[in-house]
Design an enzyme around this catalytic site. Sequence first.
Site, PDB file in Angstrom:
ATOM      1  CE1 TYR A  33      -5.476  69.640 -21.604  1.00 40.56           C
ATOM      2  CE2 TYR A  33      -5.287  69.867 -23.903  1.00 40.56           C
ATOM      3  CZ  TYR A  33      -5.931  70.229 -22.838  1.00 40.56           C
ATOM      4  OH  TYR A  33      -7.128  71.516 -22.480  1.00 40.56           O
TER       5      TYR A  33
ATOM      6  N   PRO B 285      -9.227  70.052 -33.891  1.00 38.73           N
ATOM      7  CG  PRO B 285      -7.728  67.978 -33.117  1.00 38.73           C
ATOM      8  CD  PRO B 285      -7.958  69.390 -34.160  1.00 38.73           C
TER       9      PRO B 285
ATOM     10  CB  CYS C 135     -12.593  69.706 -25.977  1.00 39.22           C
ATOM     11  SG  CYS C 135     -11.654  68.346 -25.831  1.00 39.22           S
TER      12      CYS C 135
END
Length: 377
Positions: free
Chosen positions: A195, A32, A34
Site C-alpha cells: 500500500y 487488522p 478488512c
Amino acid sequence: MCHRGAAPLSSSLFTPYTLRGVTLPNRVWMAPMCQYSAPAEGAATGAPTDWHLQHYGARAVGGPGLILVEATAVVPEGRITPYDLGIWNDTQVEAHRRITSFLDEHGVVPGIQLAHAGRKASTDKEFRGGAPLTRDTLGWQPVAPSALAFDEGQPVPHELTAEEIRGVVDAFVAAARRSVAAGYRVLEVHAAHGYLVHEFLSPLSNHRTDGYGGSFENRARLAVQIADAVRAAVPEETAVFFRVSATDWAEPEGWTADDTVRLAALLKEHGVDLLHVSSGGTLPHARIPAEPGYQVPFAARVRRETGLPTAAVGLITEPEQAEKILAGGEADAVALGRELLLNPYWPRQAARALGAEHPFPPQYGRAERARYRTSRV
C-alpha cells in the site's frame, strides 16, 4: 494444563505489557483484517456498522489484549475498496466510538490501523474477486509514488506531486486526531503489503527522481514524515505503531530485511513505539515460503538489532508456539489474524492450555465449567 489445586504455570503470553501510557493486559493481539462491510455511498460512507460492532465485540469477549481495527482510510481515495472503513470525517468518528466503548468495557485496548491503499485502491471486495473498479462502478483513479500499475490489467495510478504528498501527511494527522477523539489508544500506520507508504519504501514501486525517490533516505522520507507528524499530533500517552513488510520477497532488487532493520532504527528515533512485522504485498506473484511462524525471524532480528519492540504475525496458530516466541525473546507480542476470524475465543482457550488465569466472562461460565471440568489432585 493445570488441574484444580495446582499452581498456575508462568506464561509470557499472558503478562501485561506497557508502551507509553498504554498498558495492554496480555500479549495476544488481534491483527487488522478488512471486512469490506462499510457503506460505499451516502452520509455514512466508510462508517462502522452493526457488522463491525458485533465482529469486534465478539473478539473482545474472547480476551485479546489489543484489537487493531482493520485498515481505515485517511481519505476516500485511500480505501482499498469502496466498502472499507474510513476516518476522514466526524460522522465516522461517532460510529467508531461504539466499537471503542465496547472494547474498553471488556478490558481490551482499542487500536486502529490508519491506511492509504495507494495504487492498490479502487477494487471490488476481496470475496468478490477484488477486480479493479471503474468510475461507473464506484471506482476512482488510484494514486502512487510513480505511475506504475500493480499488475497487468490494473489501472496506472496518478503519480503524486510533492504538494499532494504533503496532503497525504496532513490526512494521516487529521485521521490520528479523529482516532484519539473516537477513543483509540493505539494508532498503527499501515506501511506494509504494497500500500501507499510501502510503495514509497520499495524501489520496485518507487521510481521517483525527487526527494522522495532513489536513495534509502529519500524513499523512507514519507514514512518518517508521517511518524513525526502523527507523534506530534496525538497525546504523549498514545502508542504509535508501524506495520511494515520486512521483505518484498524479491531480494536484492526489492525492499529487504536489511532495509527493514535500518527503517526500524530510524522510526524508533522518531517516536514510533513498536514495529508490527509482516511481509510481501508489492509484487502480485511473489514466491513466499509460508509456513508456521515464517515471519517471526524478521521481528526477532528487528528487536535484537535495534531494541525497538516488535509484534510477530503470520501463521501463529498454537498456544505453545506463541508462548515460545515470547519466552525466547523473538517478539514482545504476537498478532493473530485468520485464527481469530475462525475462533474468537482463542486467547482464553490458549490461557487455559498454558495454565494462565484468563477466565471466560461470567455469562459463559456454565460452558467453561462444563468443558474444562477437571478432577482434584
